[in-house]
Write a protein that holds these residues in place. Sequence first.
Motif, PDB file in Angstrom:
ATOM      1  N   ILE A   1       3.109  -0.837 -28.509  1.00  0.00           N
ATOM      2  CA  ILE A   1       3.144  -0.018 -29.715  1.00  0.00           C
ATOM      3  C   ILE A   1       3.650   1.383 -29.401  1.00  0.00           C
ATOM      4  N   TYR A   2       3.853   2.160 -30.440  1.00  0.00           N
ATOM      5  CA  TYR A   2       4.354   3.527 -30.335  1.00  0.00           C
ATOM      6  C   TYR A   2       3.383   4.470 -31.037  1.00  0.00           C
ATOM      7  N   GLY A   3       3.242   5.686 -30.495  1.00  0.00           N
ATOM      8  CA  GLY A   3       2.386   6.682 -31.113  1.00  0.00           C
ATOM      9  C   GLY A   3       3.014   7.252 -32.369  1.00  0.00           C
ATOM     10  N   LEU A   4       2.168   7.706 -33.301  1.00  0.00           N
ATOM     11  CA  LEU A   4       2.647   8.251 -34.577  1.00  0.00           C
ATOM     12  C   LEU A   4       2.853   9.755 -34.555  1.00  0.00           C
ATOM     13  N   HIS A   5       2.244  10.447 -33.609  1.00  0.00           N
ATOM     14  CA  HIS A   5       2.398  11.900 -33.460  1.00  0.00           C
ATOM     15  C   HIS A   5       2.158  12.630 -34.787  1.00  0.00           C
ATOM     16  N   LEU A   6       0.999  12.383 -35.369  1.00  0.00           N
ATOM     17  CA  LEU A   6       0.659  12.996 -36.653  1.00  0.00           C
ATOM     18  C   LEU A   6       0.264  14.459 -36.463  1.00  0.00           C
ATOM     19  N   PRO A   7       0.623  15.317 -37.420  1.00  0.00           N
ATOM     20  CA  PRO A   7       0.262  16.733 -37.320  1.00  0.00           C
ATOM     21  C   PRO A   7      -1.240  16.952 -37.524  1.00  0.00           C
ATOM     22  N   ASP A   8      -1.702  18.119 -37.090  1.00  0.00           N
ATOM     23  CA  ASP A   8      -3.133  18.432 -37.127  1.00  0.00           C
ATOM     24  C   ASP A   8      -3.749  18.338 -38.518  1.00  0.00           C
ATOM     25  N   ASP A   9      -3.028  18.783 -39.555  1.00  0.00           N
ATOM     26  CA  ASP A   9      -3.617  18.744 -40.896  1.00  0.00           C
ATOM     27  C   ASP A   9      -3.875  17.310 -41.355  1.00  0.00           C
ATOM     28  N   VAL A  10      -3.001  16.394 -41.004  1.00  0.00           N
ATOM     29  CA  VAL A  10      -3.183  14.986 -41.361  1.00  0.00           C
ATOM     30  C   VAL A  10      -4.296  14.373 -40.513  1.00  0.00           C
ATOM     31  N   LEU A  11      -4.338  14.707 -39.233  1.00  0.00           N
ATOM     32  CA  LEU A  11      -5.404  14.195 -38.370  1.00  0.00           C
ATOM     33  C   LEU A  11      -6.780  14.637 -38.853  1.00  0.00           C
ATOM     34  N   ARG A  12      -6.906  15.881 -39.285  1.00  0.00           N
ATOM     35  CA  ARG A  12      -8.195  16.361 -39.813  1.00  0.00           C
ATOM     36  C   ARG A  12      -8.640  15.527 -41.009  1.00  0.00           C
ATOM     37  N   LYS A  13      -7.707  15.179 -41.865  1.00  0.00           N
ATOM     38  CA  LYS A  13      -8.061  14.366 -43.031  1.00  0.00           C
ATOM     39  C   LYS A  13      -8.472  12.962 -42.612  1.00  0.00           C
ATOM     40  N   ILE A  14      -7.722  12.380 -41.697  1.00  0.00           N
ATOM     41  CA  ILE A  14      -8.035  11.017 -41.260  1.00  0.00           C
ATOM     42  C   ILE A  14      -9.355  10.966 -40.506  1.00  0.00           C
ATOM     43  N   TYR A  15      -9.571  11.890 -39.591  1.00  0.00           N
ATOM     44  CA  TYR A  15     -10.768  11.865 -38.756  1.00  0.00           C
ATOM     45  C   TYR A  15     -12.020  12.346 -39.474  1.00  0.00           C
ATOM     46  N   ARG A  16     -11.898  13.326 -40.380  1.00  0.00           N
ATOM     47  CA  ARG A  16     -13.108  13.966 -40.893  1.00  0.00           C
ATOM     48  C   ARG A  16     -13.147  14.146 -42.408  1.00  0.00           C
ATOM     49  N   GLU A  17     -12.154  14.829 -42.954  1.00  0.00           N
ATOM     50  CA  GLU A  17     -12.232  15.267 -44.344  1.00  0.00           C
ATOM     51  C   GLU A  17     -12.295  14.117 -45.334  1.00  0.00           C
ATOM     52  N   ASN A  18     -11.553  13.057 -45.096  1.00  0.00           N
ATOM     53  CA  ASN A  18     -11.594  11.932 -46.028  1.00  0.00           C
ATOM     54  C   ASN A  18     -12.937  11.208 -45.982  1.00  0.00           C
ATOM     55  N   ALA A  19     -13.549  11.152 -44.806  1.00  0.00           N
ATOM     56  CA  ALA A  19     -14.885  10.539 -44.712  1.00  0.00           C
ATOM     57  C   ALA A  19     -15.899  11.373 -45.486  1.00  0.00           C
ATOM     58  N   LEU A  20     -15.827  12.684 -45.350  1.00  0.00           N
ATOM     59  CA  LEU A  20     -16.742  13.546 -46.113  1.00  0.00           C
ATOM     60  C   LEU A  20     -16.532  13.363 -47.603  1.00  0.00           C
ATOM     61  N   ARG A  21     -15.295  13.235 -48.016  1.00  0.00           N
ATOM     62  CA  ARG A  21     -14.982  13.018 -49.434  1.00  0.00           C
ATOM     63  C   ARG A  21     -15.545  11.673 -49.917  1.00  0.00           C
ATOM     64  N   LEU A  22     -15.403  10.660 -49.103  1.00  0.00           N
ATOM     65  CA  LEU A  22     -15.931   9.333 -49.447  1.00  0.00           C
ATOM     66  C   LEU A  22     -17.451   9.374 -49.588  1.00  0.00           C
ATOM     67  N   PHE A  23     -18.140  10.024 -48.664  1.00  0.00           N
ATOM     68  CA  PHE A  23     -19.601  10.113 -48.747  1.00  0.00           C
ATOM     69  C   PHE A  23     -20.025  10.901 -49.976  1.00  0.00           C
ATOM     70  N   ALA A  24     -19.277  11.932 -50.337  1.00  0.00           N
ATOM     71  CA  ALA A  24     -19.603  12.726 -51.522  1.00  0.00           C
ATOM     72  C   ALA A  24     -19.440  11.903 -52.793  1.00  0.00           C
ATOM     73  N   LEU A  25     -18.455  11.011 -52.824  1.00  0.00           N
ATOM     74  CA  LEU A  25     -18.251  10.162 -54.001  1.00  0.00           C
ATOM     75  C   LEU A  25     -19.365   9.131 -54.164  1.00  0.00           C
ATOM     76  N   ARG A  26     -19.983   8.759 -53.080  1.00  0.00           N
ATOM     77  CA  ARG A  26     -21.037   7.737 -53.134  1.00  0.00           C
ATOM     78  C   ARG A  26     -22.370   8.289 -53.591  1.00  0.00           C
ATOM     79  N   ARG A  27     -22.517   9.578 -53.648  1.00  0.00           N
ATOM     80  CA  ARG A  27     -23.811  10.166 -54.047  1.00  0.00           C
ATOM     81  C   ARG A  27     -24.026  10.087 -55.519  1.00  0.00           C
TER      82      ARG A  27
END
Length: 117
Positions: free
Chosen positions: A91-117
């Motif tokens: 396979i090949y790496g995607l070399h995603l920028p930091d702003d996208v990585l933050r969303k994938i690793y953290r921010e989207n999970a926080l958003r998902l948990f907030a929607l479940r409340r």
Amino acid sequence: MAEKPENLTYLDACFPLARMFFVDMSARTAELGRQPYTARDFFLKTCRPNPVRHRFSAHHRDVPIAFPFLETADEYFEYPSHASRQGRWNIYGLHLPDDVLRKIYRENALRLFALRR
């Protein structure tokens, strides 16, 4: 990836159809890493400018490959597979920028948990 990691055009079209449509990329490194340009474009498009619904979760055996896959531009490297009947390719790496990585690793999970409340 909604069982469609090979068809990112289809998957992209699903996002506007349902507000609660999230995709989990765990165990899909092999499929996404075979199409690095398409996968990178998909993540850039769907993570900018607004946070969209990607979720990073990984079993402990997937974590060592997740970071080089998402963060580097490494080319043609092996990935560990727990799916014995899955094809074996590099396979090949995607070399995603930091702003996208933050969303994938953290921010989207926080958003998902907030929607479940």
